[in-house]
Scaffold this motif. Structure first.
Motif, PDB file in Angstrom:
ATOM      1  N   PRO A 152     -21.007  68.936  22.262  1.00 42.19           N
ATOM      2  CA  PRO A 152     -22.003  67.888  22.491  1.00 42.19           C
ATOM      3  C   PRO A 152     -22.389  67.847  23.968  1.00 42.19           C
ATOM      4  O   PRO A 152     -21.614  68.260  24.843  1.00 42.19           O
ATOM      5  CB  PRO A 152     -21.277  66.610  22.076  1.00 42.19           C
ATOM      6  CG  PRO A 152     -19.833  66.914  22.277  1.00 42.19           C
ATOM      7  CD  PRO A 152     -19.678  68.381  22.003  1.00 42.19           C
ATOM      8  N   THR A 153     -23.584  67.357  24.250  1.00 43.83           N
ATOM      9  CA  THR A 153     -24.044  67.276  25.638  1.00 43.83           C
ATOM     10  C   THR A 153     -23.960  65.863  26.195  1.00 43.83           C
ATOM     11  O   THR A 153     -24.185  65.649  27.379  1.00 43.83           O
ATOM     12  CB  THR A 153     -25.497  67.765  25.755  1.00 43.83           C
ATOM     13  OG1 THR A 153     -26.311  66.985  24.877  1.00 43.83           O
ATOM     14  CG2 THR A 153     -25.595  69.230  25.385  1.00 43.83           C
ATOM     15  N   ARG A 154     -23.664  64.894  25.333  1.00 48.11           N
ATOM     16  CA  ARG A 154     -23.495  63.520  25.805  1.00 48.11           C
ATOM     17  C   ARG A 154     -22.521  62.805  24.894  1.00 48.11           C
ATOM     18  O   ARG A 154     -22.154  63.290  23.836  1.00 48.11           O
ATOM     19  CB  ARG A 154     -24.835  62.792  25.859  1.00 48.11           C
ATOM     20  CG  ARG A 154     -25.479  62.573  24.533  1.00 48.11           C
ATOM     21  CD  ARG A 154     -26.795  61.856  24.712  1.00 48.11           C
ATOM     22  NE  ARG A 154     -27.358  61.546  23.410  1.00 48.11           N
ATOM     23  CZ  ARG A 154     -28.491  60.949  23.226  1.00 48.11           C
ATOM     24  NH1 ARG A 154     -29.208  60.584  24.261  1.00 48.11           N
ATOM     25  NH2 ARG A 154     -28.930  60.693  22.021  1.00 48.11           N
ATOM     26  N   GLY A 155     -22.116  61.634  25.327  1.00 49.31           N
ATOM     27  CA  GLY A 155     -21.203  60.821  24.530  1.00 49.31           C
ATOM     28  C   GLY A 155     -19.765  60.949  24.981  1.00 49.31           C
ATOM     29  O   GLY A 155     -19.389  61.879  25.695  1.00 49.31           O
ATOM     30  N   LEU A 156     -18.980  59.963  24.593  1.00 46.52           N
ATOM     31  CA  LEU A 156     -17.554  59.942  24.875  1.00 46.52           C
ATOM     32  C   LEU A 156     -16.804  59.899  23.555  1.00 46.52           C
ATOM     33  O   LEU A 156     -17.249  59.269  22.600  1.00 46.52           O
ATOM     34  CB  LEU A 156     -17.185  58.705  25.697  1.00 46.52           C
ATOM     35  CG  LEU A 156     -17.831  58.569  27.066  1.00 46.52           C
ATOM     36  CD1 LEU A 156     -17.528  57.207  27.654  1.00 46.52           C
ATOM     37  CD2 LEU A 156     -17.336  59.663  27.983  1.00 46.52           C
ATOM     38  N   ILE A 157     -15.664  60.539  23.515  1.00 47.95           N
ATOM     39  CA  ILE A 157     -14.847  60.510  22.310  1.00 47.95           C
ATOM     40  C   ILE A 157     -14.076  59.198  22.292  1.00 47.95           C
ATOM     41  O   ILE A 157     -13.379  58.862  23.243  1.00 47.95           O
ATOM     42  CB  ILE A 157     -13.872  61.696  22.287  1.00 47.95           C
ATOM     43  CG1 ILE A 157     -14.642  62.995  22.337  1.00 47.95           C
ATOM     44  CG2 ILE A 157     -12.982  61.637  21.062  1.00 47.95           C
ATOM     45  CD1 ILE A 157     -13.770  64.192  22.500  1.00 47.95           C
ATOM     46  N   GLN A 158     -14.168  58.455  21.208  1.00 46.27           N
ATOM     47  CA  GLN A 158     -13.527  57.148  21.152  1.00 46.27           C
ATOM     48  C   GLN A 158     -12.010  57.246  21.085  1.00 46.27           C
ATOM     49  O   GLN A 158     -11.317  56.342  21.495  1.00 46.27           O
ATOM     50  CB  GLN A 158     -14.075  56.348  19.979  1.00 46.27           C
ATOM     51  CG  GLN A 158     -15.530  55.981  20.195  1.00 46.27           C
ATOM     52  CD  GLN A 158     -16.057  55.062  19.122  1.00 46.27           C
ATOM     53  OE1 GLN A 158     -15.349  54.205  18.639  1.00 46.27           O
ATOM     54  NE2 GLN A 158     -17.318  55.251  18.764  1.00 46.27           N
ATOM     55  N   ASP A 159     -11.465  58.352  20.578  1.00 46.50           N
ATOM     56  CA  ASP A 159     -10.010  58.517  20.520  1.00 46.50           C
ATOM     57  C   ASP A 159      -9.423  58.980  21.845  1.00 46.50           C
ATOM     58  O   ASP A 159      -8.218  59.018  22.009  1.00 46.50           O
ATOM     59  CB  ASP A 159      -9.640  59.527  19.430  1.00 46.50           C
ATOM     60  CG  ASP A 159      -9.949  59.005  18.042  1.00 46.50           C
ATOM     61  OD1 ASP A 159     -10.095  57.777  17.893  1.00 46.50           O
ATOM     62  OD2 ASP A 159     -10.044  59.825  17.112  1.00 46.50           O
ATOM     63  N   ASN A 160     -10.285  59.357  22.774  1.00 44.46           N
ATOM     64  CA  ASN A 160      -9.848  59.834  24.072  1.00 44.46           C
ATOM     65  C   ASN A 160      -9.271  58.654  24.863  1.00 44.46           C
ATOM     66  O   ASN A 160      -9.926  57.626  25.005  1.00 44.46           O
ATOM     67  CB  ASN A 160     -11.063  60.428  24.808  1.00 44.46           C
ATOM     68  CG  ASN A 160     -10.723  61.012  26.138  1.00 44.46           C
ATOM     69  OD1 ASN A 160      -9.775  60.606  26.793  1.00 44.46           O
ATOM     70  ND2 ASN A 160     -11.508  61.977  26.559  1.00 44.46           N
ATOM     71  N   PRO A 161      -8.049  58.774  25.396  1.00 41.05           N
ATOM     72  CA  PRO A 161      -7.459  57.654  26.139  1.00 41.05           C
ATOM     73  C   PRO A 161      -8.235  57.278  27.405  1.00 41.05           C
ATOM     74  O   PRO A 161      -8.112  56.161  27.892  1.00 41.05           O
ATOM     75  CB  PRO A 161      -6.051  58.127  26.478  1.00 41.05           C
ATOM     76  CG  PRO A 161      -6.007  59.577  26.187  1.00 41.05           C
ATOM     77  CD  PRO A 161      -7.149  59.908  25.289  1.00 41.05           C
ATOM     78  N   LEU A 162      -9.053  58.178  27.938  1.00 44.27           N
ATOM     79  CA  LEU A 162      -9.849  57.868  29.128  1.00 44.27           C
ATOM     80  C   LEU A 162     -11.166  57.157  28.803  1.00 44.27           C
ATOM     81  O   LEU A 162     -11.786  56.571  29.678  1.00 44.27           O
ATOM     82  CB  LEU A 162     -10.168  59.135  29.909  1.00 44.27           C
ATOM     83  CG  LEU A 162      -9.054  59.731  30.747  1.00 44.27           C
ATOM     84  CD1 LEU A 162      -9.544  60.985  31.449  1.00 44.27           C
ATOM     85  CD2 LEU A 162      -8.522  58.742  31.742  1.00 44.27           C
ATOM     86  N   SER A 163     -11.602  57.226  27.553  1.00 43.83           N
ATOM     87  CA  SER A 163     -12.917  56.691  27.188  1.00 43.83           C
ATOM     88  C   SER A 163     -13.132  55.229  27.564  1.00 43.83           C
ATOM     89  O   SER A 163     -14.190  54.894  28.084  1.00 43.83           O
ATOM     90  CB  SER A 163     -13.194  56.915  25.703  1.00 43.83           C
ATOM     91  OG  SER A 163     -13.374  58.275  25.460  1.00 43.83           O
ATOM     92  N   PRO A 164     -12.171  54.325  27.334  1.00 43.61           N
ATOM     93  CA  PRO A 164     -12.412  52.928  27.740  1.00 43.61           C
ATOM     94  C   PRO A 164     -12.659  52.781  29.244  1.00 43.61           C
ATOM     95  O   PRO A 164     -13.504  52.001  29.671  1.00 43.61           O
ATOM     96  CB  PRO A 164     -11.142  52.192  27.317  1.00 43.61           C
ATOM     97  CG  PRO A 164     -10.557  53.037  26.241  1.00 43.61           C
ATOM     98  CD  PRO A 164     -10.914  54.449  26.590  1.00 43.61           C
TER      99      PRO A 164
END
Length: 116
Positions: free
Chosen positions: A53-65
């Motif tokens: 993907p070229t944008r977006g954050l993974i919600q399961d990623n601990p850094l996302s919040p």
């Protein structure tokens, strides 16, 4: 900000972190971390080819919040600048109250404005 995690531009994250004073090496590590994501779609039980993907954050990623908070700070800064430059006029809850342009919650944002 519906599905904001899916819509965050990664270059925006990078620019906000640099403006906030994060060291370039640290920003580079974070960007490498979020840019190494890849997906594959299963079709009729067979795995398709990988794509990135070229944008977006993974919600399961601990850094996302934390990255989302950085994006929220970037949005707040842009709203303050627009208000200061007279491009945006906030709404008042009462006559003597401050102008409110936006409110940020956990993963939601409410924008206020007055038609000019």
């Amino acid at each position: 900000m519906s599905k904001a995690y899916d819509r965050v531009e990664r270059d925006f994250i990078k620019e906000v972190m640099l403006e906030m004073g994060f060291v370039k090496e640290w920003v580079g590590l974070i960007m490498k971390y979020i840019n190494t994501v890849s997906y594959a779609v299963n079709i009729n039980g067979s795995r398709g080819r990988l794509f990135q993907p070229t944008r977006g954050l993974i919600q399961d990623n601990p850094l996302s919040p934390f990255l989302f908070l950085i994006c929220s700070e970037g949005l707040s800064s842009l709203m303050r600048i627009a208000k200061k430059d007279g491009l945006l006029k906030g709404a008042k809850a009462c006559r003597r109250g401050p102008e409110i342009t936006h409110l940020l919650f956990t993963d939601d944002c409410v924008l206020f404005g007055k038609q000019q």
